[in-house]
Design a protein around this motif. Structure first.
Motif: not given
Length: 350
Positions: A95-101, A242-248
């Motif tokens: 979650y910390d890693q995703w937060g950094q994105l 989370f493969h549907t999150i555009p920014s990722l």
């Protein structure tokens, strides 16, 4: 709940009509309403605000609690979402890693299905205004929920407020093995496992030479065979989530088969070419990425894209039959396989 939210809310019990809610404040801290209630100007439905959380579910009293409102389930959610902040030894930092994105964003940002609020927590550090929404909430307050998660440590929210620099759940210790030993029957580092010997297994790895072929499908691939390696999990996604999150997706739009430049040249494969990887169990198709991070004779295959594209599912290739005799784990990480550029095999057979 932020006081400014009142002007943005309508009564959920009156939908699809849009009727305003009026605010009665019992306790407020700066712009945060801690205790109070919201009342519909038309139907007079009352929605309570407790410890800063507004309960806007008009049917909560009539419906049965879901499994997500059970204490054990929510406790596991809290641990998995906040364990890294509490410096739990086995907690994931995903979650910390995703937060950094996450990128800074102006205006209101919604965390829909916010669960226990970790993404809202991360978003609040980069966005103007974050609103977390979720249906299930079994506690009377946010503080009560956090206190339940902290209970094994003996720390409470109130204690953390009184000690803003932080508290230790237990004294800091170094070299604990010198006092406690290791988690083995002898308390020592064991090169010979009596526990394995007592259960009829080799007490030392490969004591009687290597047991059979360690790589699946060895000797079963016609022509040039490659060692297929299932790729590492990336920090952007959890399994197939989370493969549907555009920014990722923008940063990692698809999975690839990575191969060495020497092998690519010999097989006539260029970057972004569609390649097929084949084992006796099945095949996958992905684009090629030329790299020097794999050795010649090996291919590294992206992991976790099967739900997005069935032709990219690594499970199509792996061997479930060859298993470790002790752990029963299948040899899913490595296998022998054939690799070719899509179209080249068809042309060769004409």
């Amino acid at each position: 709940m932020k006081k400014t939210l009142v002007d943005m809310l309508i009564c959920p019990a009156c939908l699809p009509q849009e009727n305003e809610l009026s605010l009665h404040v019992e306790k407020i801290l700066d712009e945060d309403v801690i205790q109070g209630q919201l009342t519909c100007s038309r139907c007079a439905e009352v929605f309570l605000i407790r410890d800063g959380v507004a309960d806007l579910d008009p049917g909560r009293a009539q419906r049965s609690p879901s499994k997500y409102e059970q204490s054990a389930v929510v406790s596991s959610y809290l641990w998995s979402h906040y364990g890294d902040i509490l410096q739990e030894e086995q907690a994931s930092d995903a979650y910390d890693q995703w937060g950094q994105l996450m990128q800074p964003h102006l205006g209101i940002c919604l965390d829909i299905g916010s669960a226990v609020g970790r993404f809202a927590f991360e978003m609040a550090q980069k966005c103007d205004f974050v609103l977390g929404l979720d249906r299930e909430f079994p506690w009377g307050s946010v503080e009560e929920a956090i206190d339940e998660q902290l209970a094994p440590s003996g720390i409470t929210v109130q204690a953390l407020r009184q000690n803003p620099s932080g508290l230790r759940a237990e004294p800091l210790e170094f070299a604990k093995h010198e006092k406690q030993g290791f988690a083995t029957p002898s308390g020592k580092v064991e090169f010979y496992s009596q526990r394995l010997a007592d259960n009829g297994h080799s007490p030392v790895p490969f004591l009687h030479a290597e047991p059979g072929e360690p790589i699946s499908f060895a000797g079963q691939i016609p022509g040039q065979a490659f060692i297929g390696i299932s790729g590492e999990r990336t920090n952007r996604f959890t399994h197939t989530q989370f493969h549907t999150i555009p920014s990722l997706i923008q940063r990692e739009p698809e999975g690839y088969v990575e191969l060495h430049a020497d092998d690519a040249r010999a097989k006539g494969i260029g970057a972004q070419d569609l390649v097929q990887v084949q084992t006796p169990r099945g095949s996958i198709r992905m684009k090629a990425r030329i790299t020097d991070r794999v050795h010649p004779g090996s291919v590294l295959i992206a992991w976790g894209w099967g739900d997005i594209d069935p032709e990219a599912s690594l499970n199509n290739l792996t061997d479930d039959e060859q298993r470790d005799p002790i752990t029963c784990t299948p040899a899913a990480r490595t296998f022998m396989c054939a690799v070719h550029k899509v179209g080249s095999e068809e042309k060769r057979s004409e």
